[in-house]
Write a protein that holds these residues in place. Sequence first.
Motif, PDB file in Angstrom:
ATOM      1  N   PHE A  14       0.857  -1.181   0.000  1.00 12.83           N
ATOM      2  CA  PHE A  14       0.000   0.000   0.000  1.00 12.83           C
ATOM      3  C   PHE A  14       0.894   1.232   0.000  1.00 12.83           C
ATOM      4  O   PHE A  14       2.077   1.163   0.337  1.00 12.83           O
ATOM      5  N   ASP A  15       0.347   2.356  -0.425  1.00 13.82           N
ATOM      6  CA  ASP A  15       1.080   3.612  -0.491  1.00 13.82           C
ATOM      7  C   ASP A  15       0.563   4.568   0.565  1.00 13.82           C
ATOM      8  O   ASP A  15      -0.616   4.529   0.934  1.00 13.82           O
ATOM      9  N   THR A  16       1.457   5.421   1.011  1.00 16.95           N
ATOM     10  CA  THR A  16       1.057   6.484   1.929  1.00 16.95           C
ATOM     11  C   THR A  16       1.782   7.762   1.527  1.00 16.95           C
ATOM     12  O   THR A  16       2.912   7.700   1.036  1.00 16.95           O
ATOM     13  N   THR A  17       1.128   8.895   1.683  1.00 13.68           N
ATOM     14  CA  THR A  17       1.713  10.178   1.322  1.00 13.68           C
ATOM     15  C   THR A  17       2.097  10.917   2.600  1.00 13.68           C
ATOM     16  O   THR A  17       1.252  11.137   3.474  1.00 13.68           O
ATOM     17  N   LEU A  18       3.387  11.261   2.683  1.00 11.07           N
ATOM     18  CA  LEU A  18       3.928  11.943   3.858  1.00 11.07           C
ATOM     19  C   LEU A  18       4.871  13.042   3.399  1.00 11.07           C
ATOM     20  O   LEU A  18       5.352  13.017   2.263  1.00 11.07           O
ATOM     21  N   PRO A  19       5.192  13.994   4.282  1.00 13.56           N
ATOM     22  CA  PRO A  19       6.206  14.989   3.925  1.00 13.56           C
ATOM     23  C   PRO A  19       7.549  14.298   3.653  1.00 13.56           C
ATOM     24  O   PRO A  19       7.850  13.251   4.233  1.00 13.56           O
ATOM     25  N   ILE A  20       8.341  14.875   2.781  1.00 11.40           N
ATOM     26  CA  ILE A  20       9.636  14.295   2.433  1.00 11.40           C
ATOM     27  C   ILE A  20      10.493  14.164   3.685  1.00 11.40           C
ATOM     28  O   ILE A  20      10.615  15.098   4.475  1.00 11.40           O
ATOM     29  N   ALA A  26       8.772   1.608   9.328  1.00 11.64           N
ATOM     30  CA  ALA A  26       7.559   0.796   9.426  1.00 11.64           C
ATOM     31  C   ALA A  26       6.349   1.714   9.593  1.00 11.64           C
ATOM     32  O   ALA A  26       6.473   2.858  10.026  1.00 11.64           O
ATOM     33  N   ALA A  27       5.190   1.186   9.230  1.00  9.74           N
ATOM     34  CA  ALA A  27       3.932   1.920   9.382  1.00  9.74           C
ATOM     35  C   ALA A  27       2.827   0.911   9.674  1.00  9.74           C
ATOM     36  O   ALA A  27       3.012  -0.295   9.525  1.00  9.74           O
ATOM     37  N   ARG A  28       1.677   1.401  10.094  1.00  9.32           N
ATOM     38  CA  ARG A  28       0.527   0.535  10.349  1.00  9.32           C
ATOM     39  C   ARG A  28      -0.243   0.320   9.052  1.00  9.32           C
ATOM     40  O   ARG A  28      -0.481   1.251   8.296  1.00  9.32           O
ATOM     41  N   CYS A  29      -0.645  -0.926   8.816  1.00  7.18           N
ATOM     42  CA  CYS A  29      -1.437  -1.263   7.632  1.00  7.18           C
ATOM     43  C   CYS A  29      -2.832  -0.657   7.797  1.00  7.18           C
ATOM     44  O   CYS A  29      -3.462  -0.808   8.846  1.00  7.18           O
ATOM     45  N   PRO A  30      -3.349   0.027   6.758  1.00 10.33           N
ATOM     46  CA  PRO A  30      -4.686   0.619   6.876  1.00 10.33           C
ATOM     47  C   PRO A  30      -5.811  -0.420   6.895  1.00 10.33           C
ATOM     48  O   PRO A  30      -6.904  -0.136   7.357  1.00 10.33           O
TER      49      PRO A  30
END
Length: 92
Positions: A14-20, A26-30
């Motif tokens: 999955f993709d996520t948009t964050l500031p550069i 790691a991140a939490r799966c939506p």
Amino acid sequence: MATYEYRCPQDGSFDTTLPIGAAGPAARCPRCGGRATRVFSVPRLSRTPAPLRRAIDRAERSAETPDVVTRVPGRQPVRRSPNPAHARLPRW
């Protein structure tokens, strides 16, 4: 803003948009809320339509863990007649 790719062991990429520079390892799966690790991939220079992106992601996932199927996709199961005399008829 930059788009970062993460991969969940259960639900896939999955993709996520964050500031550069704000993306962590790691991140939490939506979908399931589990831990997903960051995937380093080529920059996406153009937007890909969502159906095409899902098809590409599905093809990438199936290279590592192919889906198990019970019949050939798109074919209807053969209907058998309950009459035992029909079993002796020639097949075309």
